[in-house]
Design a protein around this motif. Structure first.
Motif, PDB file in Angstrom:
ATOM      1  N   ASN A  39       0.792  -1.226   0.000  1.00 43.71           N
ATOM      2  CA  ASN A  39       0.000   0.000   0.000  1.00 43.71           C
ATOM      3  C   ASN A  39       0.829   1.282   0.000  1.00 43.71           C
ATOM      4  OD1 ASN A  39      -3.036  -0.856   0.333  1.00 43.71           O
ATOM      5  ND2 ASN A  39      -1.857  -2.200   1.677  1.00 43.71           N
ATOM      6  N   THR A  67      -7.050 -12.354   0.942  1.00 48.70           N
ATOM      7  CA  THR A  67      -7.118 -11.140   0.129  1.00 48.70           C
ATOM      8  C   THR A  67      -5.738 -10.526  -0.052  1.00 48.70           C
ATOM      9  OG1 THR A  67      -9.334 -10.724   0.980  1.00 48.70           O
ATOM     10  CG2 THR A  67      -8.203  -8.873  -0.064  1.00 48.70           C
ATOM     11  N   THR A  68      -4.941 -10.498   1.037  1.00 47.92           N
ATOM     12  CA  THR A  68      -3.588  -9.950   0.967  1.00 47.92           C
ATOM     13  C   THR A  68      -2.714 -10.789   0.044  1.00 47.92           C
ATOM     14  OG1 THR A  68      -3.787  -9.081   3.219  1.00 47.92           O
ATOM     15  CG2 THR A  68      -1.568  -9.320   2.332  1.00 47.92           C
ATOM     16  N   GLN A  77      -3.562 -10.020  -3.555  1.00 41.94           N
ATOM     17  CA  GLN A  77      -3.040  -8.716  -3.960  1.00 41.94           C
ATOM     18  C   GLN A  77      -1.535  -8.794  -4.202  1.00 41.94           C
ATOM     19  OE1 GLN A  77      -3.670  -5.620  -1.062  1.00 41.94           O
ATOM     20  NE2 GLN A  77      -2.800  -4.009  -2.349  1.00 41.94           N
ATOM     21  N   ARG A 122      -0.631 -10.361  -7.548  1.00 34.74           N
ATOM     22  CA  ARG A 122      -0.847  -9.453  -8.678  1.00 34.74           C
ATOM     23  C   ARG A 122       0.272  -8.420  -8.803  1.00 34.74           C
ATOM     24  NH1 ARG A 122      -6.069 -10.100  -6.595  1.00 34.74           N
ATOM     25  NH2 ARG A 122      -5.990  -8.121  -5.445  1.00 34.74           N
TER      26      ARG A 122
END
Length: 522
Positions: free
Chosen positions: A275, A298-299, A302, A305
Motif C-alpha cells: 500500500n 485477500t492480501t 493482492q 498481482r
C-alpha cells in the motif's frame, strides 16, 4: 578409536568463514553509502570478537545489543559467538524498565546501544547489576547522545588476529531471545549453535535463497535473531541490504535501487509494502516470507498481482522463528485465485529441518485430520529452543509430555496441512460455540474498503462473550460498521459476525508487526 573422530560440531560461524573464502570480493552488506565485501565482513567480525575478549568477555558470557538493522547488528551475529559469548539482541521499542529486566536477568556484561536510543537507558544505567560497560554506535542517519565508550574505541581494542570459527559443543547457547512478556515477565529463549545452523538451511531452502539473493532487512534482527536469516543469507553468499526503519517509500526505493529479491516480515509489513504510494507491479518475482499472523487470502491475492511471491511460514520465538511452511502444491495452479489464496493462508507442514508438526487434544493424541477438530499445536526437534534461561519450571511446563506447547489452536486438514485457528487465549466462546478470531478477521479484510482488522472477545450478557472488531480502512475508502458486519454475515456463518465494529486509524502493534490484542480488550 572413536568412530566419530571425523565429525565436526555444527555452528553458523562456519558460514561466514566459507563465504569469505569463496566470495571474498562479493558485496556482503550495503547500508546507504557503506558497503562491505565478504572478506571485510569476516575481518570486522574477527576484530570485534577480539575486542570483546580484550574487554573481559569470557566463554559463555552474555553480550547485549540494542540496535536497529544496521551493519553493526549483523556483524554481532558472528562476532559475539566467535568470541565464545552469547548474543542477547534486545527489542529496540522496549521501555527502559523492560530493558533493565532483560539485562539483569541475562547477566549481560557489555551493552552495545544505538546512540539514538542511548538517552532512553540513561535513567537505568546506574542500576544495572552486571553491565560493566555501555558502548554506543552512532549512525549518521540518526545521531544521538553518545556514551563515554564509542563503538570505535571498542573496535580499536581488537585486531584481525585469526580465531577458530568452530565450537567445542554444538549444543552450547549462541543467543538468548526474550519473549514480548505481554502475559508476564519476558522469558529468555535459548538458541544453540546446532539449532541456528540447521534452521539457517531451512530458511535457505524454503525461501529459495541463492548466491544471487539480495535480502532487504524489513524483519528486526532482534526478533528471533531475524529468523536466523543473518546466518542463512551469509551462508549462501547473498547480499544483505540493511534498513534502519520500515517505511513503505524507503522500502520501494531500495527495492528499485538494489533489485531486492527477498524480504521477510509479518503480514503488516506486507501490507505496508503493498500500500505504499510508490508500489507498482514488478517485472520479476520478489519472494516475501511472512509469519507472525496468518496472511489474509485477500492480501495473498493482492501480493501475487504485484509480482510478490508469498512464502507463508509459522513459528514462535521458542522455535527459532519459522518451524512450518506452506509447501506449495502444483495442483493449486488450477484453482481460482481466491481458492488458491485460501490454501496458501494455511500454516502447512514442518520445514525440511524440523519434525512433523502435530495438533493434539488434552490427552496428547492427534486430532482427526478433518479440518474441523481443534487442538493445540505442538512441536519438537532441532528447531525448538533448548529451554528458558534460568527458568527450569517454565521449561518443564512448556515441554510437558515431551513436546513444546505453542499455546496456538489449529486444525489438520485431510492433506496433512495444519491451519492455525487462534491463540488459546484469543478464541471467542459465544453461546458454547468456539469462534476463531482469525477466521472473522480474514472475512473482514475481504471487504474492499478494509486495510486491516483485529477481532477480540468482549463480555456479552446473553452469549457470555461475543466478537468485537477494530477496523482500519484503506486510504480513500469508506464503510460503516454495519456494512462490514453485513459483509461478514454473507461470507461466513452469521453467528461468527462481530456484534460491534469500531473504525480506528491504527491498530496497536509490537515492533514485529503483531497486533497487541490485550490493549484492544482493555
Amino acid at each position: 578409536m572413536d568412530d566419530r573422530v571425523w565429525t565436526t560440531q555444527l555452528t553458523p560461524l562456519r558460514f561466514l568463514r566459507r563465504s569469505a573464502d569463496v566470495f571474498p570480493e562479493k558485496q556482503a552488506i550495503v547500508y546507504g553509502d557503506r558497503s562491505l565485501n565478504y572478506r571485510e565482513f569476516a575481518g570486522e567480525a574477527t576484530r570485534i570478537a577480539n575486542a570483546l575478549r580484550a574487554s573481559g568477555i569470557d566463554a559463555g558470557d552474555r553480550v547485549a545489543y540494542l540496535l536497529p538493522n544496521i551493519p553493526e547488528m549483523l556483524i554481532a551475529h558472528f562476532a559475539v559467538p566467535l568470541a565464545g559469548a552469547v548474543l542477547v539482541a534486545i527489542n529496540t521499542r522496549l521501555a527502559a524498565e523492560e530493558i533493565r529486566y532483560i539485562l539483569d536477568h541475562s547477566g549481560a556484561k557489555i551493552l552495545v546501544v544505538d546512540s539514538a536510543l542511548y538517552g532512553g537507558i540513561v535513567p537505568i544505567a546506574e542500576e544495572l547489576r552486571t553491565v560493566t560497560e555501555i558502548v554506543t554506535v552512532t549512525d549518521p542517519a540518526a545521531p544521538g547522545e553518545g556514551s563515554p565508550v564509542p563503538y570505535e574505541r571498542l573496535r580499536d581494542r581488537g585486531s584481525e588476529r585469526p580465531l577458530d570459527w568452530t565450537v567445542d559443543d554444538e549444543n552450547t547457547t549462541i543467543a538468548i531471545n526474550y519473549t514480548s512478556g505481554t502475559t508476564g515477565k519476558p522469558k529468555g529463549v535459548q538458541y544453540t549453535h546446532r539449532g541456528a545452523y540447521l534452521n539457517s538451511f531451512g530458511e535457505i531452502v524454503h525461501s529459495t535463497h541463492t548466491p544471487e539473493s539480495v535480502y532487504l532487512w524489513t524483519l528486526p534482527m532482534f526478533h528471533c535473531n531475524g529468523w536466523c536469516t543473518p546466518w542463512a543469507v551469509t551462508g549462501i553468499g547473498g547480499t544483505h541490504v540493511c534498513l534502519r526503519e520500515v517505511r513503505g517509500e524507503v522500502i520501494w526505493e531500495l527495492i528499485e535501487r538494489h533489485r531486492v529479491t527477498h524480504l521477510n516480515g509479518a503480514p503488516t509489513v506486507v501490507t505496508t509494502v503493498l500500500n505504499a504510494k510508490s508500489a507498482r507491479p514488478l517485472d520479476y518475482s520478489l519472494i516475501v516470507t511472512t509469519a507472525g499472523a496468518p496472511p489474509a487470502p485477500t492480501t495473498i491475492g493482492q501480493a501475487e498481482r504485484m509480482g510478490l511471491r508469498i512464502v507463508h511460514v509459522y513459528g514462535l520465538t521458542e522455535t527459532y522463528g519459522p518451524y512450518s511452511v506452506n509447501e506449495y502444491q502444483r495442483a493449486w495452479d488450477e484453482l481460482e485465485p481466491q481458492a488458491r489464496a485460501r490454501e496458501l493462508a494455511r500454516q502447512g507442514v514442518g520445514m525440511l529441518q524440523a519434525d512433523r508438526m502435530r495438533v493434539v487434544g488434552e490427552d496428547m493424541e492427534d486430532v482427526p485430520a478433518d479440518g474441523a477438530t481443534m487442538g493445540e499445536i505442538v512441536m519438537r526437534g532441532n528447531n525448538v529452543m533448548s529451554g528458558y534461561y534460568r527458568d527450569p519450571e517454565g521449561t518443564a511446563k512448556a515441554f510437558a509430555g515431551g513436546w513444546f506447547h505453542s499455546g496456538d489452536l489449529g486444525v489438520v486438514h485431510p492433506d496433512g496441512y495444519v491451519e492455525l485457528r487462534d491463540r488459546a487465549k484469543d478464541i471467542v466462546i459465544s453461546g458454547g460455540e468456539n469462534i476463531s478470531t482469525i477466521e472473522v478477521e480474514q472475512a473482514i479484510v475481504a471487504h474492499p474498503a478494509v486495510l486491516e482488522a483485529a477481532v477480540v472477545g468482549v463480555p456479552d450478557s446473553t452469549w457470555g462473550e461475543s466478537p468485537k472488531a477494530f477496523v482500519v480502512l484503506a486510504e480513500g475508502k469508506s464503510a460503516t460498521g454495519e456494512e462490514i458486519i453485513e459483509h461478514v454475515k454473507a461470507t461466513i456463518a452469521r453467528y461468527k459476525a462481530p456484534k460491534e465494529v469500531d473504525i480506528v486509524t491504527a491498530l496497536p502493534k509490537t515492533s514485529t508487526g503483531k497486533v497487541q490484542k490485550f490493549q484492544l480488550r482493555s
